[in-house]
Design a protein around this motif. Structure first.
Motif, short mmCIF file in Angstrom:
data_model
loop_
_atom_site.label_atom_id
_atom_site.label_comp_id
_atom_site.label_asym_id
_atom_site.label_seq_id
_atom_site.Cartn_x
_atom_site.Cartn_y
_atom_site.Cartn_z
N TYR A 54 0.83 -1.21 0.00
CA TYR A 54 0.00 0.00 0.00
C TYR A 54 0.87 1.26 0.00
O TYR A 54 0.57 2.23 -0.70
CB TYR A 54 -0.90 -0.02 1.24
N GLU A 74 -10.36 1.20 -0.40
CA GLU A 74 -9.91 0.59 0.85
C GLU A 74 -10.66 -0.70 1.14
O GLU A 74 -11.88 -0.77 1.00
CB GLU A 74 -10.12 1.56 2.01
N HIS A 97 -3.51 3.90 6.89
CA HIS A 97 -3.64 4.15 5.45
C HIS A 97 -3.95 5.63 5.21
O HIS A 97 -3.36 6.26 4.33
CB HIS A 97 -4.76 3.30 4.86
#
Length: 474
Positions: free
Chosen positions: A384, A406, A429
């Protein structure tokens, strides 16, 4: 066609989002010839209206929603009555990390009744209550956008003159549910200050290979030469120009009828590769592929045409609606193409789905892109923390907005790596996205998990990053 890679068995979307492997991928395949390159078009991003300045649900409704989420209740449990608008209250906990507008979205999948309706054959009132409960969840989570799947398998969640009613409503394809789900969804989303993006799948016809199971008047039965069986499913053939025109007609009907804020496609173009099987488009390639160096280039050209032509149609019938695509998160691996990402994914959209997603950004045929970066920070094959900066560089200097897809559905799944057992993974994230100003929001897959709040991860995202509601980018 190269042998396929097994799809991630933990992914809920049918035959989607394959797990990256160490496979370096196929060799570089050349793109379309210069003569076939479509004219560049510039599209600005626009938004319909402004979100109402409302906060999360307050009082008893909020408590009920939190209790249902903690218990992992199914959508519709303890639903707010259809048509009810959540009462505003003061934001609870945390502060929004970005005052500027951003997309905070949630996918609502209807295929196989994944998110809504919870089962086939429910009455209209129960279906409406379940849908409004999901919209109320979006408000509680301080989201501003819902992406509702309205054409999952060459069918419709509105009274379409082109295709039959979806079986995921009544249990029988073609049976009228007695109400208009898309019209209701647009009305109820707007009443709550939410944008509604209509999510279509262009080419998937059925999750089986038996045309006789389709309605007697289904376009796929009336035009059997349009259809290709592959991997246990039926698909419309992207290489047939009549197919391309028809699917655009079917989708444009909904765009013209309803005040949707966006038109959304996911990652299904040519199907994901299946080991040992060949997608049979020999006749179309022989007829239409003569100007291309190889079949792969011709297939990519077909997908390019679909994207460019649909963008033009959206602009013509609803100029303020935005057109976006949510592709698999890897365009190409760096080992395949030095311009690719530092990944080792077993599937690459350019080579395996014949979708040159980076070109669509550079040509600005689309208004936004939502790459499905459904892996954790540090995941070796598709990190990621490497993919988000790569995508940020692709949109830089263009008018295309970048939102990151996501995988909330992976949180707490014992089959997933250890990172997904950590309730802080998703919040991290968004910390990383904040470091890249090109990232203008995030979209969550999907609604069922946004209700259930696995490990409390969704609540942490809200507390850490969604301190108050904001508008989507204009």
């Amino acid at each position: 066609m190269r042998a396929g890679v097994p799809h991630d068995p933990t992914d809920p979307r049918p035959a989607a989002h394959p797990r990256p492997t160490a496979d370096p991928g196929p060799p570089v395949v050349s793109g379309p010839s210069a003569a076939s390159r479509p004219t560049r078009r510039l599209f600005g991003a626009a938004v319909v209206g402004a979100l109402a300045a409302v906060g999360p649900l307050g009082g008893a409704a909020a408590a009920q929603g939190r209790a249902s989420a903690a218990a992992g209740a199914a959508p519709g449990t303890g639903a707010v009555a259809a048509g009810a608008v959540p009462a505003p209250s003061a934001p609870a906990g945390g502060a929004s990390h970005r005052a500027a507008p951003q997309v905070r979205g949630m996918w609502i999948a209807t295929v196989t009744n994944r998110d809504w309706p919870s089962a086939r054959g429910l009455g209209a009132r129960q279906q409406q209550e379940e849908l409004t409960a999901l919209l109320d969840t979006a408000v509680r989570r301080r989201l501003n956008t819902v992406v509702l799947q309205v054409r999952p398998t060459a069918d419709a969640l509105w009274p379409s003159p082109f295709e039959p009613w979806s079986e995921y409503l009544t249990g029988t394809q073609g049976r009228d549910p007695g109400w208009d789900p898309l019209g209701f969804a647009v009305e109820q989303a707007h009443a709550r200050g939410l944008e509604l993006h209509a999510w279509f799948n262009p080419y998937r016809v059925a999750l089986h290979t038996d045309p006789a199971r389709l309605t007697a008047d289904h376009p796929a039965r009336r035009n059997p030469d349009w259809v290709v069986p592959y991997g246990g499913k039926l698909y419309y053939n992207p290489g047939n120009p009549r197919v391309r025109a028809f699917v655009q007609d079917a989708m444009t009907d909904a765009v013209a009828r309803y005040e949707v804020d966006g038109v959304h496609w996911d990652d299904y173009f040519y199907p994901y590769p299946v080991a040992g099987q060949v997608f049979d488009d020999d006749a179309e390639y022989e007829r239409y592929g003569g100007d291309f160096a190889d079949r792969a280039s011709w297939r990519r050209h077909n997908t390019d045409l679909l994207v460019r032509e649909m963008a033009e149609r959206v602009r013509a019938v609803r100029p303020r609606a935005r057109f976006g695509v949510s592709p698999f998160g890897v365009w190409r691996n760096r080992a395949t193409d030095p311009e690719g990402s530092d990944t080792r994914a077993g599937v690459q959209t350019y080579d395996d789905l014949y979708a040159d997603t980076r070109r669509w950004v550079r040509e600005e045929w689309i208004d936004y892109i939502v790459p499905q970066v459904y892996w954790n920070i540090g995941f070796a094959a598709a990190d990621y923390a490497k993919l988000v900066p790569w995508w940020a560089r692709q949109v830089e200097g263009t008018g295309v907005r970048l939102y990151v897809g996501e995988a909330v559905y992976k949180v707490g799944d014992p089959k997933q790596p250890a990172a997904w057992q950590d309730p802080d993974e998703l919040s991290r994230h968004l910390d990383l996205c904040r470091e890249h100003p090109q990232v203008r929001g995030n979209v969550w897959f999907s609604a069922k998990e946004m209700v259930a709040d696995p490990l409390g991860a969704v609540s942490r995202v809200v507390a850490d990053h969604y301190g108050r509601r904001v508008r989507p980018p204009r």
